[in-house]
Design a protein around this motif. Structure first.
Motif, PDB file in Angstrom:
ATOM      1  N   ARG A 168      33.034  19.040  76.336  1.00 41.44           N
ATOM      2  CA  ARG A 168      32.799  20.059  76.703  1.00 41.44           C
ATOM      3  C   ARG A 168      31.099  19.663  75.950  1.00 41.44           C
ATOM      4  NH1 ARG A 168      36.223  24.350  75.465  1.00 41.44           N
ATOM      5  NH2 ARG A 168      34.467  25.627  75.102  1.00 41.44           N
ATOM      6  N   MET A 169      30.471  21.413  76.194  1.00 42.45           N
ATOM      7  CA  MET A 169      28.829  20.664  75.543  1.00 42.45           C
ATOM      8  C   MET A 169      28.756  22.249  74.801  1.00 42.45           C
ATOM      9  SD  MET A 169      25.078  20.346  77.057  1.00 42.45           S
ATOM     10  CE  MET A 169      25.240  18.695  77.028  1.00 42.45           C
ATOM     11  N   VAL A 170      28.566  21.620  73.054  1.00 45.37           N
ATOM     12  CA  VAL A 170      27.896  22.870  72.980  1.00 45.37           C
ATOM     13  C   VAL A 170      26.519  22.727  72.695  1.00 45.37           C
ATOM     14  CG1 VAL A 170      26.985  23.653  70.706  1.00 45.37           C
ATOM     15  CG2 VAL A 170      29.936  23.469  71.083  1.00 45.37           C
ATOM     16  N   TYR A 171      25.543  23.874  73.661  1.00 44.09           N
ATOM     17  CA  TYR A 171      23.983  23.973  73.476  1.00 44.09           C
ATOM     18  C   TYR A 171      23.433  25.044  72.535  1.00 44.09           C
ATOM     19  CZ  TYR A 171      19.161  23.968  75.706  1.00 44.09           C
ATOM     20  OH  TYR A 171      18.089  23.837  76.092  1.00 44.09           O
ATOM     21  N   THR A 172      21.976  24.439  71.596  1.00 37.68           N
ATOM     22  CA  THR A 172      21.294  25.122  70.685  1.00 37.68           C
ATOM     23  C   THR A 172      20.112  25.648  71.516  1.00 37.68           C
ATOM     24  OG1 THR A 172      21.172  23.400  69.479  1.00 37.68           O
ATOM     25  CG2 THR A 172      22.890  24.054  68.625  1.00 37.68           C
ATOM     26  N   GLY A 173      19.488  24.365  72.607  1.00 31.62           N
ATOM     27  CA  GLY A 173      18.216  24.634  72.566  1.00 31.62           C
ATOM     28  C   GLY A 173      17.963  25.585  73.292  1.00 31.62           C
ATOM     29  N   PRO A 174      16.599  26.104  73.705  1.00 33.78           N
ATOM     30  CA  PRO A 174      16.299  26.662  74.816  1.00 33.78           C
ATOM     31  C   PRO A 174      17.249  27.006  75.575  1.00 33.78           C
ATOM     32  CG  PRO A 174      14.197  25.664  74.120  1.00 33.78           C
ATOM     33  CD  PRO A 174      15.725  25.018  73.680  1.00 33.78           C
ATOM     34  N   ILE A 175      17.128  28.709  76.324  1.00 34.97           N
ATOM     35  CA  ILE A 175      18.048  28.869  77.540  1.00 34.97           C
ATOM     36  C   ILE A 175      17.586  28.576  78.600  1.00 34.97           C
ATOM     37  CG2 ILE A 175      17.948  31.007  76.619  1.00 34.97           C
ATOM     38  CD1 ILE A 175      21.167  30.972  78.185  1.00 34.97           C
TER      39      ILE A 175
ATOM     40  N   THR B 280      28.538  25.966  75.948  1.00 31.74           N
ATOM     41  CA  THR B 280      29.009  27.159  75.043  1.00 31.74           C
ATOM     42  C   THR B 280      27.074  27.312  74.250  1.00 31.74           C
ATOM     43  OG1 THR B 280      31.293  26.845  74.367  1.00 31.74           O
ATOM     44  CG2 THR B 280      29.903  28.068  72.853  1.00 31.74           C
ATOM     45  N   PHE B 281      26.830  28.493  74.930  1.00 37.49           N
ATOM     46  CA  PHE B 281      25.455  27.960  74.359  1.00 37.49           C
ATOM     47  C   PHE B 281      25.493  28.801  72.968  1.00 37.49           C
ATOM     48  CE2 PHE B 281      25.687  27.804  78.885  1.00 37.49           C
ATOM     49  CZ  PHE B 281      24.440  27.295  78.977  1.00 37.49           C
ATOM     50  N   VAL B 282      24.815  29.013  71.808  1.00 38.75           N
ATOM     51  CA  VAL B 282      25.207  29.392  70.264  1.00 38.75           C
ATOM     52  C   VAL B 282      23.779  28.998  70.075  1.00 38.75           C
ATOM     53  CG1 VAL B 282      26.048  29.303  68.528  1.00 38.75           C
ATOM     54  CG2 VAL B 282      27.454  28.471  70.352  1.00 38.75           C
ATOM     55  N   GLY B 283      23.121  29.946  68.564  1.00 43.03           N
ATOM     56  CA  GLY B 283      22.035  29.792  68.211  1.00 43.03           C
ATOM     57  C   GLY B 283      20.719  30.362  68.877  1.00 43.03           C
ATOM     58  N   ARG B 284      19.935  30.765  67.949  1.00 44.85           N
ATOM     59  CA  ARG B 284      18.519  31.347  68.308  1.00 44.85           C
ATOM     60  C   ARG B 284      17.823  31.386  68.965  1.00 44.85           C
ATOM     61  NH1 ARG B 284      13.498  31.690  63.417  1.00 44.85           N
ATOM     62  NH2 ARG B 284      15.244  32.897  62.675  1.00 44.85           N
ATOM     63  N   LEU B 285      17.500  30.440  69.593  1.00 46.70           N
ATOM     64  CA  LEU B 285      17.361  29.422  71.289  1.00 46.70           C
ATOM     65  C   LEU B 285      17.700  29.972  72.751  1.00 46.70           C
ATOM     66  CD1 LEU B 285      14.636  26.560  70.065  1.00 46.70           C
ATOM     67  CD2 LEU B 285      14.220  28.930  70.303  1.00 46.70           C
ATOM     68  N   ALA B 286      18.913  29.772  72.057  1.00 45.39           N
ATOM     69  CA  ALA B 286      19.965  29.971  72.797  1.00 45.39           C
ATOM     70  C   ALA B 286      20.662  31.726  73.410  1.00 45.39           C
ATOM     71  CB  ALA B 286      21.246  29.202  72.601  1.00 45.39           C
ATOM     72  N   GLN B 287      20.983  32.075  73.008  1.00 45.31           N
ATOM     73  CA  GLN B 287      21.105  32.765  72.321  1.00 45.31           C
ATOM     74  C   GLN B 287      19.793  33.865  72.213  1.00 45.31           C
ATOM     75  OE1 GLN B 287      24.056  33.052  69.286  1.00 45.31           O
ATOM     76  NE2 GLN B 287      25.244  33.869  70.883  1.00 45.31           N
ATOM     77  N   TYR B 288      18.487  33.812  72.418  1.00 39.11           N
ATOM     78  CA  TYR B 288      17.220  34.438  72.333  1.00 39.11           C
ATOM     79  C   TYR B 288      17.493  35.298  71.006  1.00 39.11           C
ATOM     80  CZ  TYR B 288      12.701  35.732  74.017  1.00 39.11           C
ATOM     81  OH  TYR B 288      11.292  35.372  74.322  1.00 39.11           O
ATOM     82  N   ARG B 289      17.774  35.073  70.429  1.00 37.56           N
ATOM     83  CA  ARG B 289      18.249  36.279  69.461  1.00 37.56           C
ATOM     84  C   ARG B 289      17.403  36.371  67.401  1.00 37.56           C
ATOM     85  NH1 ARG B 289      19.204  39.092  72.841  1.00 37.56           N
ATOM     86  NH2 ARG B 289      20.888  40.293  72.942  1.00 37.56           N
ATOM     87  N   TYR B 290      16.392  36.765  67.092  1.00 37.26           N
ATOM     88  CA  TYR B 290      15.801  36.089  65.760  1.00 37.26           C
ATOM     89  C   TYR B 290      17.018  36.689  64.837  1.00 37.26           C
ATOM     90  CZ  TYR B 290      11.818  36.788  62.644  1.00 37.26           C
ATOM     91  OH  TYR B 290      10.715  36.651  61.637  1.00 37.26           O
ATOM     92  N   TYR B 291      18.142  35.532  64.956  1.00 43.59           N
ATOM     93  CA  TYR B 291      18.471  35.319  64.069  1.00 43.59           C
ATOM     94  C   TYR B 291      18.517  34.352  62.234  1.00 43.59           C
ATOM     95  CZ  TYR B 291      22.660  35.733  66.781  1.00 43.59           C
ATOM     96  OH  TYR B 291      23.096  35.734  68.032  1.00 43.59           O
TER      97      TYR B 291
END
Length: 369
Positions: A232-239, A338-349
């Protein structure tokens, strides 16, 4: 090499998920980070003068989410800190977010008192009013004040920071710094506000210290795709980068930082001073305010926003959201990623929001296995 989980990115999202998976699933986790350090944009380090500086802009942790606070408190003690920000307006330094104290710093006492009364009558003491909402007021005094704040504080800063006018951004951005109908000069009003006692870098080191976790720095995950087998992978970079920009690039704002060490005890009165209308930089941060360190010298940082460079801030607006949704549909087809985080979800968290999303994602992973 065979690994159970590969996690791309060692910021808050990646570190939280790495720790949860390693601890609760007892799985082997490899964290792959392009930079030469862990911590993502929250990374801090001691400069040549011994002052702890935040390399990617000031990071003040603040949250109302007790479960997030309790989780991170496992890995650090905290230095309570209330961030205060001043903005230079017509040559005067006034508190922001704009509040009742700002009125009296800028206007004659009689006019300030009249504006204060109008604000309280219209919105109530303690209210938080987005500037674009304030500009909708039909009352003469409030419309004057709204236009003044918009022109002197919001417009220039937003244009420099985002390359867009306030009206062109999603309200979630312009609403982040509302007008406060109060005399609270703190930049944030959250229940928990602090800086990790020994810095963010130490916090991340403790999060990633689990024996099931290995960290690989200075490495693009694509460089090891054919060498590391994982389930499995968790990706937190730019989608958009993950999918090779098949629909085009998602817009981001970047930053350039200019550091200086000064032979004086203090440079400014508070942690950060904003310059909405003057200069090319948006703000100056003095780190001794944040860390509480005692030195005869001081270290400051100027921030220059620009369009190119490392992605820092997704730009929330309808056009960009529509493009992101195309990438999200592709992401939903990736069964083992799994895509998680500000860049992976394109959200200003904010930081606490990233940790919250990562903790919830970890719970979903645990329930699904």
């Amino acid at each position: 090499m065979k690994i159970d989980w590969v996690i791309v990115g060692a910021g808050f999202a990646g570190a939280t998920l790495a720790e949860r998976i390693a601890t609760h699933l007892d799985k082997k986790v490899l964290v792959v980070e392009k930079r030469d350090h862990i911590g993502g944009n929250a990374y801090d380090e001691y400069d040549e003068s011994g002052i702890l500086v935040h390399r990617y802009g000031p990071h003040i942790f603040h949250t109302n989410l007790k479960h997030v606070w309790d989780y991170l408190s496992r890995f650090t003690r905290w230095r309570p800190y209330y961030h205060r920000v001043l903005a230079v307006v017509d040559g005067k330094k006034v508190p922001v977010p704009f509040n009742l104290n700002s009125l009296y710093a800028l206007f004659p006492p009689g006019q300030a008192a009249r504006l204060e009364e109008a604000l309280i009558d219209e919105y109530g003491f303690g209210a938080r009013v987005p500037i674009l909402k304030l500009r909708e007021s039909e009352k003469k005094d409030l419309r004057f004040l709204a236009d003044y704040i918009y022109e002197k504080i919001f417009y220039g800063y937003t244009l420099k920071q985002w390359g867009l006018k306030p009206e062109e951004l999603d309200p979630s951005v312009t609403g982040r710094v509302p007008v406060y109908i109060s005399r609270d000069d703190r930049y944030f009003q959250d229940k928990y506000q602090a800086i990790p006692e020994h810095g963010y870098n130490q916090l991340f080191r403790r999060m990633l210290a689990h024996p099931n976790i290995n960290v690989l720095l200075n490495t693009d995950y694509r460089e090891i795709e054919n060498e590391v087998k994982f389930s499995r992978m968790v990706y937190t970079g730019p989608i958009d980068a993950f999918f090779d920009y098949v629909y085009g690039k998602l817009p981001y704002r970047s930053l350039r930082f200019e550091f200086a060490t000064l032979d004086r005890e203090w440079f400014q009165d508070v942690g950060t001073v904003n310059y909405p209308n003057e200069f090319d930089f948006t703000r100056i941060t003095e780190f001794k305010h944040l860390t509480g360190q005692e030195y005869s010298g001081t270290s400051i940082m100027r921030e220059y926003p620009y369009a190119d460079g490392d992605p820092y801030y997704p730009i929330p607006c309808p056009e960009n959201e529509a493009l992101y949704k195309q990438y999200r549909l592709l992401a939903e087809k990736e069964s083992n990623i799994t895509f998680v985080g500000r860049l992976a979800q394109y959200r200003y968290y904010n930081m606490d929001q990233v940790v919250d999303v990562a903790l919830k994602t970890a719970e979903e992973i645990l329930r699904g296995i």
